[in-house]
Design an enzyme around this catalytic site. Structure first.
Site, PDB file in Angstrom:
ATOM      1  CB  CYS A 269      31.961 -22.047 -19.433  1.00 11.63           C
ATOM      2  SG  CYS A 269      32.549 -23.748 -19.472  1.00 11.63           S
ATOM      3  CB  SER A 270      32.499 -16.593 -18.389  1.00 10.09           C
ATOM      4  OG  SER A 270      33.635 -16.848 -19.184  1.00 10.09           O
TER       5      SER A 270
ATOM      6  CB  ILE B 276      29.762 -16.034 -26.235  1.00 10.01           C
ATOM      7  CG1 ILE B 276      30.711 -17.224 -26.175  1.00 10.01           C
ATOM      8  CG2 ILE B 276      29.958 -15.096 -27.419  1.00 10.01           C
ATOM      9  CD1 ILE B 276      31.608 -17.446 -27.321  1.00 10.01           C
TER      10      ILE B 276
ATOM     11  CG  HIS C 233      34.623 -13.017 -20.155  1.00  9.18           C
ATOM     12  ND1 HIS C 233      35.363 -11.873 -19.972  1.00  9.18           N
ATOM     13  CD2 HIS C 233      35.531 -13.989 -20.464  1.00  9.18           C
ATOM     14  CE1 HIS C 233      36.651 -12.140 -20.148  1.00  9.18           C
ATOM     15  NE2 HIS C 233      36.780 -13.416 -20.458  1.00  9.18           N
TER      16      HIS C 233
ATOM     17  CE  LYS D  32      28.161 -19.900 -15.036  1.00  8.69           C
ATOM     18  NZ  LYS D  32      27.328 -19.521 -16.180  1.00  8.69           N
TER      19      LYS D  32
ATOM     20  CB  CYS E  36      40.482 -12.458 -20.948  1.00  8.67           C
ATOM     21  SG  CYS E  36      40.604 -13.914 -21.973  1.00  8.67           S
TER      22      CYS E  36
END
Lengths: 344, 136, 387
Positions: free
Chosen positions: C208-209, C211, C334, C330, C85
């Site tokens: 969670c960030s 997809i 991402h 977020k 990442c």
């Protein structure tokens, strides 16, 4: 002298009640005739190999034998996780006995575990090996709705066999074997087929009683000479009938009759019963052990407990401790856990 | 696409560590490592590594319950996982099974058990190894 | 080292982009960045492209050759940079080194990830490659699980609460709603986060960030030539990188990312600034707990006080140190390889004063913080408006 040096069991933590299975099939009281209250169910991540490893580690830990001195491992099961590729190598690697040993899987419905012990006895007696490990392990399957669904349980028992540091001498063994097709499973089939009531008299009773009688005759023993008796236990009732037919007091089979609480653990069934007896037996006690495997055959053993058993007592969890640690599943979770739906 | 499909030799190579908790000790600095390391990251060339077998006793250092499983673990969910601190020092990541999730807390004593980790579908290899359970 | 400036910056709209593929995204970001730098494209000497998992997500390796081809930039060298990442952040630092060293003059730094061409489960497995495949992911861990381990320890050691973590998501959604390029355009409440689906306890879906598909690009030039291309060059006054163990469980502490602490320490030294001097910053909030820990590891607050900082609004758009004005990972999304570059795009816009309704007034010094995996790689870069 040849005998048991160490023993260990593993019984999965999950249980389903017979009445819960009966509820699904509208078969209230259907399990009453089987004498089964509840049965063990393997976890999602358990199979015959993992159960065998846990039981074998317990057996080896209990007696303290160096696993490198175990030169033969025989694993009896009718639910080996691979059709081709041995369970025994998984056990051998996990207990630390590799690479200088021989290892093989066995299959004879519910009796391959006791035959594994006979093989160890032969190799130890001949001097081919120092110690052998005989294992009976199963995660047996019953077709949904079939009478077998009430009984098909999961468990494993492992015995270290050798000529010294013996906690129970095996003073004799014999077998009774014929081609009697009472129960089978063809390759690729998920569930076994069976002959219904045919599995009783010509199969289970005939072989169990014949092997037991032959053993007593061979050793010059009478039913009254045994302090305990353990028979293969496809349900909670058959062993009681065998005891009656052999004129053995029913109180003597109580300690080793576990099917009412954990179901029929197939290759492990009579061996977990034996382990339960060894958990409480006193030095000098004599135990009759007779297995039965469909197809069909029985192995019978006369076992005399030595003083050394007291040294090993309490080193592992007892069979009844395993039985007592449990978590109930409802039928839905049971179906998921046993992957009984094709879509799973 | 399961991580295990990375290859058969890769999982075979790890069998001693995954089945038996075999790790390494640097005889120079007395640090224990899991999994096996061929070189001590602290001592490098001065280090002398030997194989050790860990007892399988440990305690929970941190934990979670996974509700969104990765491919290959769908049937296991929900399942607890922990970072386990072994009695001999090294930490590792493992599933915590056969235990009431309510009993899994930081500091809870656990012990190693032997389980299926994952399978390459119905026809492929079954991968076995350590998981942990709460000591009762 | 020569002084290096950002003279062009652009990104695609982040989100689930069903229409466009990998090559469309990076070509759009790259060409827009070249336009932003008022270049024709002939001036460019090299490309550094950050992408994490194109091989598993679109089955394509050799992606910088593809990028050079589709941007019409052949035959200049094109180099792929991969650090999970942090791929984008490391690509930025690599481009910075190339220009700073004098080897190249004008460099394109791109970051891209196309994540929605595969099912979510497969994307999760691909992202798992950022951790220790054999000893974390193999055992059934997921990335949310690794950050859940971190969150659990932070809660245990410092009393951080799930509500405080939720506030990070709330703030970043609010910022994202002011950013037309952001994946999410909606504001959410603490209650929404707390009620969202459990992923890996204590983390829930809104911790969670997402997809995301997207790409971002920067044009770097030597500072002394920067004014040829822009009136508002943004100087990179530090770019620093550090490493830590691949597997989370090998760390002494889970509540600090040592790679962040190290990269930040070196970056502050290099730039000659202190945490207090930072006016605006983009931090790596792949999970809400990650932003809280970043406050601490970057020195904005004392260790253990991150939860308090978000609760007190210190990092809000109008707070003492606005964090993730873009919406962060977020809220803005991402696309892993693009994230590190996108952070620098946002800081460039902020320092130029082009961030519109999310503009931090008078911002002069900005910082980007890009993390790979569970903290095995970290890049911290510091930028200043070159007046």
């Amino acid at each position: 002298m040849i005998g048991i040096v160490g023993y260990g069991v593993h019984i999965p933590r999950y249980r389903i009640k017979a009445e819960e299975i009966a509820r699904i099939w509208g078969d209230e009281g259907g399990a009453d005739g089987l004498g089964i209250i509840e049965k063990s169910v393997p976890g999602m991540d358990e199979d015959a190999a993992t159960l065998a490893v846990e039981a074998s580690r317990n057996a080896i830990r209990r007696c303290g034998v160096d696993p490198k001195r175990i030169n033969a491992i025989f694993v009896g099961s009718e639910s080996h996780p691979y059709a081709v590729k041995p369970t025994a190598t998984i056990v051998a690697e996990a207990v630390g006995s590799t690479p200088h040993l021989t290892a093989v899987d066995m299959q004879f419905a519910c009796k391959a575990g006791t035959t594994a012990i006979q093989c160890c006895m032969g190799m130890c007696s001949s001097g081919m090996i120092e110690y052998g490990l005989g294992v009976g392990t199963d995660t047996s399957q019953g077709r949904p709705g079939d009478a077998l669904e009430y009984s098909a349980g999961a468990g494993a028992a492992a015995f270290v066999i050798g000529r010294d540091k013996i906690i129970a001498e095996i003073e004799g063994t014999c077998s009774y074997t014929t081609d009697t097709p009472d129960f089978w499973r063809r390759p690729g089939m998920d569930f076994p087929s069976h002959g219904g009531r045919f599995t009783g008299e010509p199969a289970y009773f005939k072989h169990t009683i014949s092997a037991s009688k032959e053993l007593m005759e061979k050793l010059g023993l009478k039913p009254g000479d045994f302090d305990y008796a353990v028979f293969h236990q496809p349900n909670g009732k058959f062993p009681l009938q065998v005891a009656k037919m052999l004129k053995i007091d029913p109180s003597k089979i109580k300690q080793g009759l576990l099917t009412p609480l954990i179901g029929n653990t197939y290759s492990a069934a009579s061996l977990i019963g034996l382990a339960s007896v060894l958990d409480v037996a006193k030095p000098g006690n004599r135990i009759l052990l007779t297995s039965f495997g469909s197809g069909a055959g029985s192995d019978s053993f006369s076992i005399v407990v030595t003083d050394r058993i007291l040294e090993l007592r309490g080193k592992n969890r007892s069979v009844f401790q395993y039985i007592g640690e449990k978590e109930y599943l409802d039928y839905g979770l049971y179906v998921k856990q046993r992957r009984k739906l094709k879509s799973l | 696409m399961s991580p295990a499909n990375l290859g058969l030799p890769l999982t075979w190579r790890r069998i001693p560590e995954r089945y038996g908790l075999i790790g390494s000790e640097c005889e120079n600095c007395k640090t224990n490592y899991f999994p096996v390391r061929k070189m001590c990251p602290k001592c490098r060339r001065k280090g002398k590594m030997r194989e050790v077998k860990f007892s399988g006793k440990g305690k929970v250092y941190s934990y979670t319950v996974i509700y969104s499983p990765p491919t290959g673990f769908e049937l296991d969910a929900p399942y607890a996982m922990g970072i386990i601190e072994l009695a001999e020092g090294p930490k590792l990541t493992a599933q915590i099974v056969d235990s009431d999730p309510k009993d899994v807390k930081i500091g809870t004593p656990v012990e190693m058990i032997f389980r299926k980790i994952q399978e390459d579908g119905y026809e492929g290899l079954i991968h076995y190894g350590f998981k942990f359970k709460v000591v009762r | 080292m020569r002084r290096v400036a950002i003279v062009g910056a652009a990104m695609t709209k982040f989100g689930e982009d069903w229409e466009r593929g990998f090559r469309d995204l990076i070509a759009e970001a790259g060409v827009k960045a070249i336009d932003d730098a008022n270049m024709s494209g002939k001036e460019i000497d090299a490309i550094y492209g950050g992408t994490m998992a194109a091989g598993r997500l679109i089955g394509q390796e050799h992606i910088t050759a593809l990028i050079a081809d589709y941007m019409g930039l052949n035959p200049i060298p094109a180099t792929r940079v991969e650090a999970a990442c942090a791929s984008g952040g490391v690509a930025l630092r690599t481009g910075y080194l190339a220009v700073g060293s004098g080897l190249h003059d004008i460099v394109v730094v791109g970051g891209v990830e196309k994540m929605t061409d595969v099912p979510v489960g497969d994307a999760a497995v691909a992202l798992g490659g950022a951790g220790d495949q054999e000893w974390e992911l193999f055992m059934g861990a997921t990335f949310p699980a690794l950050y859940a381990f971190i969150a659990r320890r932070h809660m245990h050691e410092f009393g951080t609460t799930e509500e405080q973590m939720a506030m990070v998501a709330v703030k970043n959604h609010s910022n994202a709603s002011k950013n037309p390029y952001a994946h999410f355009q909606n504001v959410i409440s603490v209650r929404d986060v707390m009620k969202s689906k459990k992923v890996a306890s204590p983390l829930k879906l809104y911790d969670c960030s997402p997809i995301t598909d997207g790409a971002a690009a920067l044009i770097l030039a030597p500072l002394e030539k920067a004014r040829k291309y822009t009136d508002t060059p943004i100087e990179i006054i530090a770019s620093s990188q550090a490493s830590d163990t691949l597997a989370l469980h090998h760390r002494k502490s889970l509540t600090t990312l040592n790679a962040t602490v190290e990269a930040a320490r070196k970056a502050y030294n290099m730039a000659g600034v202190k945490p207090n001097d930072i006016d605006v910053c983009e931090v790596h909030d792949c999970f809400t707990i990650a932003e809280i820990i970043a406050y601490e590891d970057l020195g904005f607050v004392k260790k253990g006080k991150g939860g308090r900082a978000i609760e007190d609004g210190e990092t809000a758009l109008d707070g003492r140190i606005p964090v993730n004005t873009s919406g962060g990972l977020k809220g803005c999304g991402h696309p892993v390889g693009a994230t590190g570059v996108k952070q620098a795009v946002e800081i460039t816009w902020q320092l130029r004063g082009e961030a519109k309704s999310r503009q931090v007034k008078g911002a002069e010094i900005g910082l980007t913080h890009n993390v790979g995996g569970s903290g095995a790689t970290c890049v911290v870069s510091i930028m200043r408006r070159a007046d």
